[in-house]
Write an enzyme that holds these catalytic residues in place. Structure first.
Site, short mmCIF file in Angstrom:
data_model
loop_
_atom_site.label_atom_id
_atom_site.label_comp_id
_atom_site.label_asym_id
_atom_site.label_seq_id
_atom_site.Cartn_x
_atom_site.Cartn_y
_atom_site.Cartn_z
N ARG A 1 0.84 -1.19 0.00
CA ARG A 1 0.00 0.00 0.00
C ARG A 1 0.88 1.25 0.00
O ARG A 1 1.97 1.25 0.54
CB ARG A 1 -0.92 0.01 1.23
CG ARG A 1 -2.12 -0.93 1.11
CD ARG A 1 -3.03 -0.83 2.33
NE ARG A 1 -2.36 -1.29 3.53
CZ ARG A 1 -1.85 -0.50 4.46
NH1 ARG A 1 -1.95 0.81 4.36
NH2 ARG A 1 -1.25 -1.01 5.51
N TYR B 1 -1.42 -3.48 -6.89
CA TYR B 1 -1.16 -4.32 -5.72
C TYR B 1 -2.24 -4.25 -4.64
O TYR B 1 -2.63 -3.15 -4.21
CB TYR B 1 0.18 -3.93 -5.08
CG TYR B 1 0.64 -4.98 -4.10
CD1 TYR B 1 1.27 -6.13 -4.57
CD2 TYR B 1 0.38 -4.86 -2.75
CE1 TYR B 1 1.65 -7.12 -3.69
CE2 TYR B 1 0.77 -5.84 -1.87
CZ TYR B 1 1.40 -6.97 -2.34
OH TYR B 1 1.78 -7.95 -1.47
N LYS C 1 -9.55 -2.44 1.55
CA LYS C 1 -9.26 -1.29 2.42
C LYS C 1 -10.04 -0.05 1.99
O LYS C 1 -10.53 0.71 2.82
CB LYS C 1 -7.75 -1.00 2.43
CG LYS C 1 -6.92 -2.17 2.98
CD LYS C 1 -7.31 -2.49 4.38
CE LYS C 1 -6.94 -3.86 4.89
NZ LYS C 1 -5.65 -4.14 5.38
N HIS D 1 -10.51 -2.59 11.36
CA HIS D 1 -9.41 -3.44 10.87
C HIS D 1 -9.19 -4.56 11.89
O HIS D 1 -8.22 -4.55 12.65
CB HIS D 1 -8.16 -2.55 10.74
CG HIS D 1 -7.04 -3.16 9.97
ND1 HIS D 1 -5.74 -2.71 10.06
CD2 HIS D 1 -6.99 -4.18 9.08
CE1 HIS D 1 -4.96 -3.40 9.27
NE2 HIS D 1 -5.68 -4.31 8.67
N SER E 1 -1.26 -3.56 10.29
CA SER E 1 -0.88 -4.46 9.21
C SER E 1 0.40 -5.22 9.57
O SER E 1 1.35 -4.64 10.08
CB SER E 1 -0.66 -3.65 7.93
OG SER E 1 -1.83 -2.94 7.60
N CYS F 1 0.87 -7.43 11.87
CA CYS F 1 1.12 -7.54 13.32
C CYS F 1 0.33 -8.68 13.96
O CYS F 1 0.17 -8.71 15.18
CB CYS F 1 0.81 -6.22 14.01
SG CYS F 1 2.00 -4.94 13.58
N ASP G 1 -9.21 -9.89 8.81
CA ASP G 1 -8.69 -8.55 8.52
C ASP G 1 -9.68 -7.43 8.79
O ASP G 1 -9.30 -6.37 9.24
CB ASP G 1 -8.20 -8.48 7.07
CG ASP G 1 -7.26 -7.31 6.80
OD1 ASP G 1 -6.25 -7.18 7.52
OD2 ASP G 1 -7.53 -6.52 5.88
N ARG H 1 2.22 -12.16 -0.42
CA ARG H 1 0.89 -12.51 0.08
C ARG H 1 0.33 -13.76 -0.59
O ARG H 1 0.61 -14.03 -1.75
CB ARG H 1 -0.07 -11.35 -0.19
CG ARG H 1 0.32 -10.03 0.46
CD ARG H 1 -0.39 -9.81 1.75
NE ARG H 1 0.14 -8.68 2.51
CZ ARG H 1 -0.41 -8.25 3.65
NH1 ARG H 1 -1.48 -8.83 4.14
NH2 ARG H 1 0.14 -7.24 4.32
P1 GTP Z 1 -2.18 -7.72 7.47
O1 GTP Z 1 -2.70 -8.77 6.56
O2 GTP Z 1 -1.11 -6.89 6.85
O3 GTP Z 1 -3.26 -6.86 8.03
O4 GTP Z 1 -1.39 -8.46 8.67
P2 GTP Z 1 -1.87 -9.33 9.93
O5 GTP Z 1 -2.20 -8.42 11.06
O6 GTP Z 1 -2.92 -10.29 9.53
O7 GTP Z 1 -0.54 -10.07 10.36
P3 GTP Z 1 -0.11 -11.63 10.26
O8 GTP Z 1 -0.97 -12.51 11.12
O9 GTP Z 1 -0.04 -11.99 8.83
O10 GTP Z 1 1.34 -11.60 10.90
C1 GTP Z 1 2.36 -10.78 10.39
C2 GTP Z 1 3.69 -11.23 10.90
O11 GTP Z 1 3.71 -11.24 12.33
C3 GTP Z 1 4.07 -12.62 10.42
O12 GTP Z 1 5.41 -12.63 9.99
C4 GTP Z 1 3.89 -13.46 11.66
O13 GTP Z 1 4.75 -14.56 11.66
C5 GTP Z 1 4.18 -12.49 12.81
N1 GTP Z 1 3.42 -12.86 14.02
C6 GTP Z 1 2.10 -13.11 14.09
N2 GTP Z 1 1.73 -13.48 15.35
C7 GTP Z 1 2.86 -13.44 16.10
C8 GTP Z 1 3.13 -13.71 17.48
O14 GTP Z 1 2.26 -14.05 18.28
N3 GTP Z 1 4.43 -13.54 17.89
C9 GTP Z 1 5.42 -13.15 17.03
N4 GTP Z 1 6.65 -13.01 17.50
N5 GTP Z 1 5.20 -12.90 15.71
C10 GTP Z 1 3.94 -13.04 15.25
C1 SPV Z 2 -2.89 -4.55 5.23
O1 SPV Z 2 -1.91 -3.90 4.83
O2 SPV Z 2 -3.45 -4.30 6.31
C2 SPV Z 2 -3.37 -5.67 4.42
C3 SPV Z 2 -2.81 -5.86 3.08
O3 SPV Z 2 -4.25 -6.39 4.85
S1 SPV Z 2 -3.49 -4.84 1.89
O4 SPV Z 2 -4.67 -5.48 1.32
O5 SPV Z 2 -2.48 -4.64 0.84
O6 SPV Z 2 -3.89 -3.58 2.49
MN MN Z 3 -4.82 -5.80 7.03
#
Ligand code: GTP
Ligand code: SPV
Ligand code: MN
Length: 625
Positions: free
Chosen positions: A91, A231, A240, A260, A282, A284, A307, A406
C-alpha cells in the site's frame, strides 16, 4: 446466459466496443460503465459473472501476458504465481487521499485534496488509460448478499489480476449483480486502472503499473478512484478502500463500526462460547490469531475473519460482527507448520494466487518461515536464481520472498472456519482486543477500566511499522485502533463515534476492551513471549476476566493479570521472563507519557474531552505508582 455482442451494443449506448458477459440491466451500472468506457477508451468490455469458466479464461489471459504462471497442480491445484513490478509491492499511504468536501472532515492523519481538484487530475490520468486493454466490470457485495442492508459495489478495472483476485476476496459476479438489479440498489463505484495504456508502439509488460499513483476516496459521494498500482490494498478496492475507508464513513453516519479486525470464536473446555474481535496494525498478527491452534488443552478456536470486521448494534443492544470479505490476503513470510498450520491447510487446498513469494523448481511456492530449511534452489520474488547460500557461501543478503508477499485464498478453505461465517447477522462480540508491535512498554495483556478507557487505549495504540506499507520499517508510530491508514474521516470524530457507540448501550452489553502485545523483547532483542498458539493462554485469561473468575492488578497501563492467573503450565518460561512480559515498567511509561500527550495534541481541538480526561487519569496513576 451470455448476451451476444450485437445485443450488448444496443445497451451500451455510448460505445460500440466488443462486449462479453451479460450486460447488466441496472441503469446506474450501465450509465457508469458507459461513462468510464468513454473516458478510458478500452479495447473491449467484459462483464464478470464469477463463474469457473470466467476464472479459467482470466487465468489464460494472465498466463499469456506473462503476469502469472500456473503452479504444479499436484502441489497447489488451480493456483497462480505472480511477481509484481519491484516498485509496486505494498500500500502507498503517502499517495492515499481522502477527498472530503470539507477539509475539516479529513483530519490531520489523512492526505486531503478537494474533490473537484482530485477529479480534474484523475480525469486527466484516466483519459485513454485503458487503451489496448479489456475493461472488466466486477459487481460485488461486501458482506452477505442477504444481509439486512447489503453493501454493494462495482469495480471497473483494466487488470485481469484484480478481476481474478476480487472473486476470491469478495462475493462477486452474478449473485450480487442480480441482487443489485432486483432492487435497483445503490452501489459504490470503484474505478481502477494500472495506468499503462497500450498506445501505438507500447509493448505490454508482465506487471503494468505507473510510477505516479493515486488512491483517492470521495467519502461524500461514496466513490473510489485508484490509479497506477496493481497491488493488494491499492487495487482490490472492496478491501481497504471500501470496507474500511468508505465503510467507516457509512458507519459513522449509520451508527456502526467498520474496523481493521479479525473475528474469532472461542469455546472453553466447559463449552462456554466467546466471540472476540482484535485490531492489530498491518503485519502484526491478525491472520495468525484468527487461525490460532490453542496450545492449552480443551480450548477450541474457530475463524470468522482475519482482517476486517463490521460491528453493528443488534436489537439486543450487543455489538454483532460480520466479516465483509470472503478471502484471505495474508502475509506469506512467517506462515508455516509451527506458526499457522490452518493457513497452510487453506493454501494447500489451492484456488489461490501467490504474489511476490519464491518459486520452487517443481512449480510450488516457498517463503521464509514456511520451513526451517530453505529449498536448495529457488527463483526469488524478483525472478532471479536464489540459493540458501549467498554468492560468498554465506547467507543470502536478500530474502527469497518479499516481506509483504501474500497468499490470496478463499476463506472457506480454512479448516477451522466457524459455521457462523455464513450467518448474515454475524456473531455477538464479548471482547475487543487492541494490539501492536512494541518491543517494550506495552504489557502482554491489559484490560481497560471502562469503555472510555478502552477507547483511550485504542486511540493511543502504537506499533513499529512493517513492510505492509511503503516507507521505513520498524519506526514507532501511533496507530489508533490499527486504523491510522484506514479511517475515512477526521480521527477525532472517529474517536467520538467510538464513544457514542458505547454510550448508545449499557455497559453490561458492551464488549470488554483489552490491549495486548505479543512482541515485547528482552535486553538481547529476544521475544519474551512465545506467541502464536501460546497466545491462547492470554485468550483464556481474557475469557476468565469476562466471566469474572479471576482478579487483576490495577496499573497505569490497565488491569494486568496476577502472575498465578495466567496459565503458563507446560510453558518453558522463567518466572523473571513472565514478570517482564506482563509487568508495568515505570521507567518505560515515563518515556511513553509525553509521546502519548504529543500524539493526542496533534489530533486537534475536536478531540473528545474523554480522551483528555483519560490522559489526566493516566498521568495521575503514574504519580501514585
Ligand atoms: P495484514 O494482513 O497486513 O493486516 O497483517 P496481519 O495483522 O494479519 O498479520 P499476520 O498474522 O499476517 O502476521 C504478520 C507477521 O507477524 C508474520 O510474519 C507473523 O509470523 C508475525 N506474528 C504473528 N503473530 C505473532 C506472534 O504471536 N508472535 C510473534 N513473535 N510474531 C507473530
Ligand atoms: C494490510 O496492509 O493491512 C493488508 C494488506 O491487509 S493490503 O490489502 O495490501 O492492504
Ligand atoms: Mn490488514
Amino acid at each position: 446466459e451470455g448476451v451476444e455482442v450485437t445485443d450488448a451494443k444496443l445497451t451500451h449506448v455510448r460505445t460500440d466496443l466488443p462486449v462479453s458477459g451479460r450486460v447488466p440491466t441496472h441503469p446506474g451500472i450501465l450509465a457508469w460503465v458507459d461513462e468510464v468506457a468513454a473516458l478510458t477508451r478500452p479495447e473491449a468490455i467484459h462483464h464478470c459473472d464469477g463463474s469457473d469458466e470466467e476464472w479459467d479464461h482470466l487465468v489464460d489471459v494472465l498466463v499469456a501476458a506473462g503476469t502469472a504462471v500456473r503452479l504444479n497442480p499436484e502441489r497447489k491445484p488451480n493456483s497462480l504465481y505472480v511477481r509484481t513490478d519491484p516498485d509496486d509491492v505494498a500500500r502507498v499511504e503517502d499517495r492515499t487521499f481522502i477527498c472530503s468536501v470539507a477539509e475539516d472532515d479529513c483530519g490531520p492523519t489523512n492526505n486531503w485534496m478537494a474533490p473537484a481538484q482530485m477529479k480534474a487530475i484523475l480525469r486527466d490520468r484516466f483519459d485513454g488509460c485503458m487503451r489496448g486493454r479489456t475493461m472488466y466490470v466486477v459487481p460485488f457485495c461486501m458482506g452477505h448478499v442477504e444481509a439486512a442492508d447489503p453493501k454493494f459495489g462495482v469495480e471497473i478495472t483494466d487488470s485481469p489480476y484484480v478481476a481474478l483476485s476480487m472473486r476470491i476476496m469478495t462475493r462477486m459476479g452474478a449473485e450480487p449483480l442480480e441482487a443489485m438489479e432486483a432492487s435497483r440498489a445503490a452501489f459504490v463505484p470503484a474505478l481502477h486502472s494500472v495506468g499503462m495504456p497500450l498506445t501505438e508502439g507500447v509493448v505490454d509488460v508482465p506487471w503494468p503499473c505507473n510510477d505516479e499513483k493515486y488512491i483517492a476516496h470521495f467519502p461524500d459521494e461514496r466513490a473510489i478512484w485508484s490509479f497506477g498500482s496493481g497491488y493488494g490494498g491499492n487495487s482490490l478496492l472492496g478491501k481497504k478502500c471500501y470496507a474500511l475507508r468508505i465503510a467507516s464513513v457509512m458507519a459513522r453516519d449509520e451508527g456502526w463500526l467498520a474496523e481493521h479486525m479479525l473475528i474469532l470464536r472461542l469455546t472453553s473446555p466447559k463449552g462456554r462460547v466467546f466471540h472476540v474481535c482484535a485490531a492489530f496494525p498491518s503485519a502484526c498478527g491478525k491472520t495468525n490469531l484468527a487461525m490460532i491452534n490453542p496450545t492449552i488443552p480443551g480450548w477450541k478456536a474457530e475463524t470468522l475473519g482475519d482482517d476486517i470486521a463490521w460491528l453493528r448494534p443488534g436489537d439486543d443492544g450487543r455489538l454483532w460482527a460480520v466479516n465483509p470479505e470472503s478471502g484471505l490476503f495474508g502475509v506469506a513470510p512467517g506462515t508455516g507448520e509451527t506458526t499457522n498450520p490452518n493457513a497452510m491447510r487453506a493454501v494447500e487446498a489451492g484456488n489461490s494466487v501467490f504474489t511476490n513469494v519464491a518459486l520452487t523448481p517443481d512449480g510450488d511456492v516457498w517463503w521464509e518461515g514456511m520451513t526451517d530449511v530453505a529449498p536448495e534452489r529457488l527463483t526469488d520474488w524478483k525472478g532471479r536464481a536464489w540459493t540458501p547460500r549467498g554468492p560468498d557461501g554465506g547467507r543470502p543478503s536478500e530474502k527469497a520472498a518479499h516481506p509483504n508477499s501474500r497468499f490470496c485464498t478463499p476463506i472457506t478453505q480454512v479448516p477451522i472456519l466457524a459455521a457462523a461465517y455464513d450467518d448474515p447477522r454475524g456473531v455477538p462480540i464479548d471482547a475487543i482486543i487492541f494490539g501492536g508491535r512494541r518491543e517494550n512498554t506495552i504489557p502482554l495483556v491489559a484490560q481497560s477500566r471502562s469503555w472510555a478507557h478502552g477507547v483511550f487505549m485504542g486511540a493511543t495504540c502504537s506499533s513499529e511499522t512493517t513492510a505492509a506499507s511503503t516507507g521505513s520499517v520498524g519506526v514507532l508510530r501511533r496507530d489508533p485502533m490499527a486504523m491510522l491508514p484506514f479511517i475515512g474521516y477526521h480521527v477525532a470524530d472517529y474517536l467520538q463515534h467510538w464513544l457514542d457507540v458505547g454510550n448508545a448501550t449499557t455497559a453490561d452489553k458492551l464488549p470488554k476492551i483489552f490491549y495486548v502485545n505479543w512482541f515485547r523483547r528482552d535486553g538481547d532483542g529476544r521475544f519474551l513471549w512465545p506467541g502464536f498458539g501460546e497466545n491462547s493462554r492470554v485468550l483464556k485469561w481474557i475469557a476468565e476476566r469476562i466471566d469474572g473468575r479471576v482478579g487483576a492488578v490495577d496499573s497505569p497501563a490497565g488491569q494486568l493479570p496476577l502472575p498465578e492467573d495466567l496459565d503458563v503450565s507446560g510453558l518453558d518460561l522463567p518466572a523473571t521472563d513472565l514478570e517482564a512480559v506482563i509487568g508495568y515498567s515505570p521507567s518505560e511509561w515515563a518515556d511513553e507519557l509525553p509521546r502519548v500527550r504529543r500524539w493526542l495534541r496533534s489530533l486537534g481541538s475536536r478531540l473528545p474531552t474523554e480522551m483528555h480526561d483519560e490522559l489526566w487519569l493516566l498521568a495521575e496513576a503514574m504519580v501514585r505508582e
